[in-house]
Design an enzyme around this catalytic site. Structure first.
Site, PDB file in Angstrom:
ATOM      1  N   ASP A  97      51.712  -7.839 -40.358  1.00 53.20           N
ATOM      2  CA  ASP A  97      49.877  -8.494 -41.220  1.00 53.20           C
ATOM      3  C   ASP A  97      49.386  -9.363 -41.828  1.00 53.20           C
ATOM      4  O   ASP A  97      50.091  -9.801 -42.680  1.00 53.20           O
ATOM      5  CB  ASP A  97      49.743  -6.893 -42.200  1.00 53.20           C
ATOM      6  CG  ASP A  97      48.493  -6.816 -43.186  1.00 53.20           C
ATOM      7  OD1 ASP A  97      47.656  -7.684 -42.745  1.00 53.20           O
ATOM      8  OD2 ASP A  97      48.285  -6.310 -43.740  1.00 53.20           O
ATOM      9  N   SER A 153      48.148  -9.796 -45.563  1.00 51.38           N
ATOM     10  CA  SER A 153      49.328  -9.554 -47.062  1.00 51.38           C
ATOM     11  C   SER A 153      50.539 -10.464 -47.013  1.00 51.38           C
ATOM     12  O   SER A 153      50.692 -10.338 -45.976  1.00 51.38           O
ATOM     13  CB  SER A 153      49.087  -7.499 -46.604  1.00 51.38           C
ATOM     14  OG  SER A 153      50.011  -7.126 -46.170  1.00 51.38           O
ATOM     15  N   ASN A 162      53.489  -8.418 -48.722  1.00 50.14           N
ATOM     16  CA  ASN A 162      54.593  -7.542 -48.926  1.00 50.14           C
ATOM     17  C   ASN A 162      55.518  -6.526 -47.950  1.00 50.14           C
ATOM     18  O   ASN A 162      54.337  -6.371 -46.916  1.00 50.14           O
ATOM     19  CB  ASN A 162      54.012  -6.593 -50.313  1.00 50.14           C
ATOM     20  CG  ASN A 162      53.967  -7.465 -51.067  1.00 50.14           C
ATOM     21  OD1 ASN A 162      52.819  -7.738 -51.860  1.00 50.14           O
ATOM     22  ND2 ASN A 162      55.117  -7.870 -52.103  1.00 50.14           N
ATOM     23  N   TRP A 219      57.212  -3.356 -47.069  1.00 52.90           N
ATOM     24  CA  TRP A 219      57.575  -1.737 -47.751  1.00 52.90           C
ATOM     25  C   TRP A 219      57.782  -0.839 -46.607  1.00 52.90           C
ATOM     26  O   TRP A 219      56.855  -0.866 -45.646  1.00 52.90           O
ATOM     27  CB  TRP A 219      56.275  -1.028 -48.654  1.00 52.90           C
ATOM     28  CG  TRP A 219      54.740  -1.160 -47.921  1.00 52.90           C
ATOM     29  CD1 TRP A 219      53.442  -1.874 -48.235  1.00 52.90           C
ATOM     30  CD2 TRP A 219      54.756  -0.045 -47.789  1.00 52.90           C
ATOM     31  NE1 TRP A 219      53.139  -1.184 -47.434  1.00 52.90           N
ATOM     32  CE2 TRP A 219      53.220   0.409 -47.136  1.00 52.90           C
ATOM     33  CE3 TRP A 219      54.827   1.638 -47.632  1.00 52.90           C
ATOM     34  CZ2 TRP A 219      52.483   0.990 -46.878  1.00 52.90           C
ATOM     35  CZ3 TRP A 219      54.871   2.468 -46.675  1.00 52.90           C
ATOM     36  CH2 TRP A 219      53.183   2.680 -46.212  1.00 52.90           C
ATOM     37  N   TYR A 255      45.815   2.580 -52.749  1.00 52.95           N
ATOM     38  CA  TYR A 255      45.056   3.121 -51.093  1.00 52.95           C
ATOM     39  C   TYR A 255      43.664   3.441 -50.766  1.00 52.95           C
ATOM     40  O   TYR A 255      43.107   4.150 -50.608  1.00 52.95           O
ATOM     41  CB  TYR A 255      46.210   4.512 -50.178  1.00 52.95           C
ATOM     42  CG  TYR A 255      46.665   3.901 -50.094  1.00 52.95           C
ATOM     43  CD1 TYR A 255      46.734   3.275 -48.351  1.00 52.95           C
ATOM     44  CD2 TYR A 255      48.448   3.898 -49.837  1.00 52.95           C
ATOM     45  CE1 TYR A 255      47.002   2.152 -47.712  1.00 52.95           C
ATOM     46  CE2 TYR A 255      49.124   3.095 -48.750  1.00 52.95           C
ATOM     47  CZ  TYR A 255      49.323   3.118 -47.764  1.00 52.95           C
ATOM     48  OH  TYR A 255      50.049   1.953 -47.088  1.00 52.95           O
ATOM     49  N   ASP A 302      43.240 -12.454 -39.535  1.00 49.29           N
ATOM     50  CA  ASP A 302      44.461 -10.965 -39.814  1.00 49.29           C
ATOM     51  C   ASP A 302      44.268 -10.525 -39.004  1.00 49.29           C
ATOM     52  O   ASP A 302      43.782  -9.765 -38.665  1.00 49.29           O
ATOM     53  CB  ASP A 302      42.784 -10.299 -41.398  1.00 49.29           C
ATOM     54  CG  ASP A 302      44.584  -9.124 -41.665  1.00 49.29           C
ATOM     55  OD1 ASP A 302      45.442  -9.219 -41.924  1.00 49.29           O
ATOM     56  OD2 ASP A 302      43.322  -8.629 -42.468  1.00 49.29           O
ATOM     57  N   THR A 309      43.957  -6.666 -39.856  1.00 53.03           N
ATOM     58  CA  THR A 309      42.696  -5.560 -39.677  1.00 53.03           C
ATOM     59  C   THR A 309      41.918  -5.589 -37.494  1.00 53.03           C
ATOM     60  O   THR A 309      42.207  -6.396 -37.393  1.00 53.03           O
ATOM     61  CB  THR A 309      41.614  -6.346 -40.918  1.00 53.03           C
ATOM     62  OG1 THR A 309      41.733  -6.574 -41.758  1.00 53.03           O
ATOM     63  CG2 THR A 309      40.330  -6.527 -40.052  1.00 53.03           C
TER      64      THR A 309
END
Lengths: 328, 43
Positions: A34, A37, A39, A41, A77, A217, A220
Site C-alpha cells: 500500500d 500508508s 505501517n 501490521w 476503521y 496509491d 486504493t
C-alpha cells in the site's frame, strides 16, 4: 500508542495481494502493498476477534528472532479499531530478509466484515513522515540495511491476468513499459503526492482545470476525486449507482466513450474507457469514485489501481519523484 | 539485484461480502469516504 487510520472502504475493491513471511522460521501473511500508508501490521495469536479467526495470525512464541515492545498500536476503521502491540522481527520480502523490522500485531479487529477480507494485513510503502509513532517503514528499513541497490521501488499491475503483477524493490525492469519513463516531482513528501495540470475529455477540462494534487496509491483500487467532479464524470459516461454501492454502466459504453486524459507535468496520460470501466462477469462499473475532501485541502485526486493498470509506476525515494510510462 | 514480489489477484472484499449476503448490511452501517484514509483527523 501508535495511532493510524486505515479506512476499510479504500480496500473494499482491492484485488492485488502479495505474500510476506515474518519471524524465524517465517510465518506467512497475505498483505496489501500500500503506497497510501506507511505501517506494517498483521493479525496475531493474541487476537480472538472473529475477523482474526479467519486469517493467518503471527505467533511471537514461535519466532526465535521476535523482540516485543510495550508500545500499543491502534488502527481506526471508522466504526471500530484494530488494536495491538508493536514488535520487531525479521520480514521475508521477495526472498530477502529485512531484519529488525518494526510492525504491529493486532489483538482485536473490529466488525464481522473483516472476517471476509482477502488479506491478513497491510504493508505500507509511503514516506516515514506519515508512519505512526515514527515506526520505520519496510522499504526504509530495507534501504537502511543496504538490501536494495537503488532507493526506489516500482509497481506493475497486470489488468487481466491472475498472475504477472509485481512489486519490484530496488530497481526498474523496462520490459514492463513502453517508451521512456516521465518523471514527476513529489509535491509533498508523506503520501506519494504529485501535481496534476488538468483532467480533460474531448479536449475540454472536466475537472482540475486550475491544477490539483493527486496521490498515487496502490492501496486504493479506484480513481477517486472530489464528489462534484466525479459526479460530473459519472454523468458524462452514463454511470448510475446500483444496489451494491457501485456506479453501474453499460458494458457497450466501452466502445463509444472517449479517453479521459490526466495531464501531469505537461505530459498527457490518457485513460481509455477500457481502463476506467471495470468489467466482470456481473457486468460493468465505473472506475471513478467520489470522495468528500476537507475544503481547506483543495482539490485532491487519488490515482489508484485503475490508473496504475495503464501506467507502470516508479516510486523514487532517492530523488522524490514518481516515474510513469505506459505499460507494455 | 531487483527484489521481486509477485502480486496475485483475489476476489475483493466487496465481492466476498456480496456472495455472503452481507454487503447490504455493510453499506447500511458504513458511509464509505475514501478521503478518510488521507485525512484521519477530519474522519
Amino acid at each position: 500508542t501508535m495511532m493510524a487510520t486505515e479506512p476499510l472502504e479504500n480496500y473494499m475493491d482491492m484485488e492485488y495481494f502479495g505474500t510476506i513471511g515474518i519471524g524465524t522460521p517465517p510465518q506467512e501473511f497475505t498483505v496489501i502493498f500500500d503506497t497510501g500508508s506507511s505501517n506494517l501490521w498483521v493479525p496475531s495469536v493474541y487476537c480472538s476477534s472473529p475477523a482474526c479467526s479467519n486469517h493467518n495470525r503471527f505467533n511471537p512464541q514461535q519466532s526465535s528472532t521476535y523482540k516485543g515492545t510495550s508500545q500499543s498500536v491502534s488502527i481506526a476503521y471508522g466504526t471500530g479499531s484494530m488494536t495491538g502491540i508493536l514488535g520487531y522481527d525479521t520480514i521475508q520480502v521477495g526472498g530477502i530478509s529485512d531484519t529488525n523490522q518494526i510492525f504491529g500485531l493486532s489483538k482485536t479487529e473490529p466488525g464481522s466484515f473483516l472476517y471476509y477480507a482477502p488479506f491478513d494485513g497491510i504493508l505500507g510503502l509511503a514516506y516515514p513522515q506519515i508512519s505512526s509513532s515514527g515506526a520505520t517503514p519496510v522499504f526504509d528499513n530495507m534501504w537502511n540495511q543496504g538490501l536494495v541497490s537503488q532507493d526506489l521501488f516500482s509497481v506493475y499491475l497486470s489488468r487481466n491476468d491472475q498472475s504477472g503483477s509485481v512489486v519490484m524493490f530496488g530497481g526498474i525492469d523496462s520490459s514492463y513499459f513502453t517508451g521512456n519513463l516521465n518523471w514527476v516531482p513529489v509535491s509533498v513528501e508523506g503520501y506519494w503526492q504529485i501535481t496534476v495540470d488538468s483532467v480533460t475529455m474531448n479536449g475540454q477540462a472536466i475537472a482540475c482545470s486550475q491544477g490539483c494534487q493527486a496521490i498515487v496509491d496502490t492501496g486504493t483500487s479506484l480513481l477517486s476525486g472530489p464528489s462534484d467532479a466525479i459526479a460530473n464524470i459519472q454523468s458524462y459516461i452514463g454511470a448510475r449507482q446500483d444496489s451494491n454501492g457501485q456506479m453501474a454502466i453499460s458494458c457497450s459504453a466501452i466502445r463509444n466513450l472517449p479517453d479521459i486524459v490526466f495531464t501531469i507535468n505537461g505530459i498527457q496520460y490518457p485513460l481509455p474507457p477500457s481502463a476506467y470501466i471495470l468489467q466482470s462477469q456481473e457486468g460493468c462499473v465505473s472506475g471513478f469514485q467520489g470522495m468528500n475532501i476537507p475544503t481547506a485541502s483543495g482539490e485532491l485526486w487519488i490515482l489508484g489501481d485503475v490508473f496504475i493498470h495503464q501506467y507502470f509506476t516508479v516510486f523514487d525515494r532517492a530523488n522524490n519523484q514518481v516515474g510513469l510510462a505506459p505499460v507494455a | 539485484a531487483i527484489i521481486r514480489v509477485p502480486l496475485v489477484k483475489k476476489k475483493s472484499l466487496r465481492k466476498n461480502l456480496m456472495e455472503h449476503g452481507l454487503l447490504d448490511d455493510f453499506l447500511k452501517k458504513h458511509s464509505p469516504n475514501p478521503a478518510s484514509k488521507y485525512f484521519p483527523q477530519e474522519a
